[in-house]
Design an enzyme around this catalytic site. Structure first.
Site, PDB file in Angstrom:
ATOM      1  CB  SER A 170      -0.925  -0.038   1.222  1.00 22.87           C
ATOM      2  OG  SER A 170      -1.882   0.996   1.168  1.00 22.87           O
ATOM      3  CB  CYS A 171      -0.071   4.797   0.303  1.00 24.98           C
ATOM      4  SG  CYS A 171      -0.800   5.058   1.925  1.00 24.98           S
ATOM      5  CD  GLU A 172       6.169   8.277   2.384  1.00 28.45           C
ATOM      6  OE1 GLU A 172       6.445   9.093   3.275  1.00 28.45           O
ATOM      7  OE2 GLU A 172       6.389   8.492   1.174  1.00 28.45           O
TER       8      GLU A 172
END
Length: 546
Positions: A337-339
């Site tokens: 997923s995202c940071e």
């Protein structure tokens, strides 16, 4: 049959071009424009009753669309007298924007019209301009103080240079842009430029904006080499520039051996790195290695204290297999997923380390520190509940809104890190600006957590925080054993007596469902009393109280 609608008498408004009050942007001109337009409405009404004449030619009418509605909205806005409220001229099918824009105007919305251009001179006080879904092919010089500009879904091929220095939000997606301005305003948080015709970006793009900024370049014909260079720069250690969304989508970092990744965090500590080499075949080790690699690309990597905290966790996990297993388990899927998901997962690992320290007896000789860690755990649980309710509220308010619960949860943790002394969590996040968590939300959350803590922290430690009972078993075995005996004894005659009394009080004797509900309440009440009294006794014996 055509019925004449007289054209609006706007000409006399500007008979004297030398007069300051006749300038198109002046309040006086705008007032006379509204007045003249109102007279024209009345004239149109009387004419339609008494005569049938030819329709006006295109030259006789200054605009298309719904000018009378524009007049009404402008009049209502002026009468309200609140310059902070936007002047909303959206969805009127206007072609030119012929309404004089009053000086002092701060927010203008002309979305969803048919405008081919905007006035050459915009009010210098303008802070926000919404002009999406039009036919704009160019933009005029923009006011220096403009903070928000939305020109999505138009026909723009370029943006004005220079852009206003105060600009914080720029939506220019779904146009025909072939280039971006060389100079980007330093305060810009969001630059949306998806679905354009960009084939390059300014060389200094990554150095002009900081880690809080985001740039959306998706669905542009950017050459693969340009995208690769951007990705390489963003994944370099110590990168502190903006997050960029590219046409190629998320980039998968090449998987590296666990000990190589660990070595990047433990420079010079060859002994610990060698120990980690031996864990490479443990379940979840590959996911954890990838997680550590991604952690180096987060916004927190430039923080010395953060890097030191990661290194401490790695050294602690060498000799503690259960803690290491928790790290590996939590890392599973986190890197997909995202940071900010990476950051939130690391926060969870830090919490696991803190609890492991408590359970392993690190604070048995320092109950004051132990209780402080208990407060941190209580506050995190309370924040989780607040974040969950915020997510639900946002989704109820706008079911179509894109609400990422990861951003909401992390926003509360990072924004209240210092206020609530959550020192073990990461200090920053990348996408705070899209979390939908406002400063007011954060302030309310802080007050709510403090109130909950004042009322319920003692009960939390005594009955719900498992590490406390394990500590008490070690440091006060006699008190712990006595507590267990009291609980067993109370669950007999006292429990039965109280349950029968409550069932009779509600006329539910013999009702199995009522027995389950009331029984659970009574059991919890007994546990609160006995465990609470024991906890207070143990703490008093060591000169402490909650």
């Amino acid at each position: 049959m055509n019925v004449q609608r007289p054209g609006l008498a706007v000409g006399p408004l500007f008979e004297n071009p030398e007069s300051e009050s006749s300038e198109p942007g002046s309040p006086a001109a705008a007032a006379r424009w509204v007045e003249a337009s109102t007279e024209a409405e009345a004239s149109a009404a009387s004419s339609s009753q008494g005569q049938i004449v030819a329709a006006p030619t295109a030259e006789e009418r200054p605009w298309e669309g719904r000018p009378q509605e524009a007049v009404s909205r402008t009049r209502a806005w002026r009468e309200a007298g609140d310059v902070d409220e936007p002047l909303d001229l959206s969805f009127l099918s206007l072609t030119p924007l012929s309404i004089p824009l009053v000086s002092g105007l701060r927010r203008l919305n002309v979305n969803n019209n048919q405008l081919g251009d905007l006035p050459d001179t915009l009010p210098g006080t303008l802070l926000e301009l919404e002009a999406s879904e039009n036919r704009l092919t160019r933009l005029p010089d923009l006011p220096a103080g403009l903070q928000r500009l939305n020109v999505e879904n138009n026909r723009l091929t370029n943006l004005p240079e220079p852009l206003p220095a105060a600009l914080e939000w720029l939506g220019a997606g779904y146009n025909q842009l072939t280039r971006l301005p060389e100079m980007i305003p330093p305060e810009l948080i969001w630059l949306g430029a998806r679905n354009n015709q960009l084939t390059s970006v300014p060389e200094s793009l990554l150095t002009q904006l900081g880690q809080w900024s985001s740039i959306d370049l998706e669905n542009n014909p950017l050459p693969h080499g340009v995208q690769t260079n951007l990705v390489t720069a963003m994944h370099a250690a110590g990168y502190a520039g903006p997050q960029i969304f590219l046409p190629m989508g998320p980039v998968e970092l090449a998987r590296r051996p666990l000990h190589e990744v660990v070595a990047d965090w433990l420079e010079g500590d060859l002994e610990t790195v060698a120990a980690w080499r031996g864990f490479a075949n443990e379940q979840g080790a590959r996911d954890y290695a990838h997680f550590l690699d991604r952690l180096r690309t987060t916004v927190n990597y430039g923080n010395d204290a953060f890097r030191q905290a990661v290194a401490i966790g790695l050294r602690q996990a060498v000799a503690r297999p259960q803690l290491r297993a928790q790290y590996f388990e939590q890392a599973s899927g986190a890197s997909d997923s995202c940071e900010d998901r990476i950051t939130l997962t690391w926060n969870g690992m830090q919490t696991a380390l803190l609890i492991a320290d408590v359970e392993d007896g690190v604070y048995d000789g320092s109950l004051h520190q132990l209780l402080q860690h208990g407060r941190v755990m209580f506050r995190l649980e309370a924040l989780d509940g607040i974040a969950r309710e915020t997510v639900n509220s946002l989704r109820r308010t706008d079911p179509d809104a894109d609400i990422d619960e990861i951003e909401v949860y992390l926003a509360y943790q990072t924004q209240l890190r210092d206020t609530l002394e959550l020192r073990h969590v990461a200090p920053d996040m990348r996408f705070l600006n899209v979390s939908h968590v406002t400063e007011e939300d954060v302030a309310r959350a802080a007050s709510s957590v403090r109130e909950l803590e004042a009322r319920g922290f003692g009960e939390y430690v005594a009955t719900r925080w498992q590490p406390w009972e394990r500590v008490m078993r070690r440091i006060a075995p006699a008190s712990h054993a006595a507590m267990q005996e009291q609980l067993i004894e109370a669950m007999g005659e006292e429990f039965r007596s109280r349950l029968d009394e409550k069932l009779a009080e509600h006329g539910l004797t013999g009702d199995a469902d009522a027995e389950r509900v009331f029984g659970a309440e009574i059991l919890n009440d007994i546990a609160r009393r006995i465990k609470g009294e024991t906890m207070e006794k143990v703490l008093r014996g060591r000169g402490l109280e909650l």
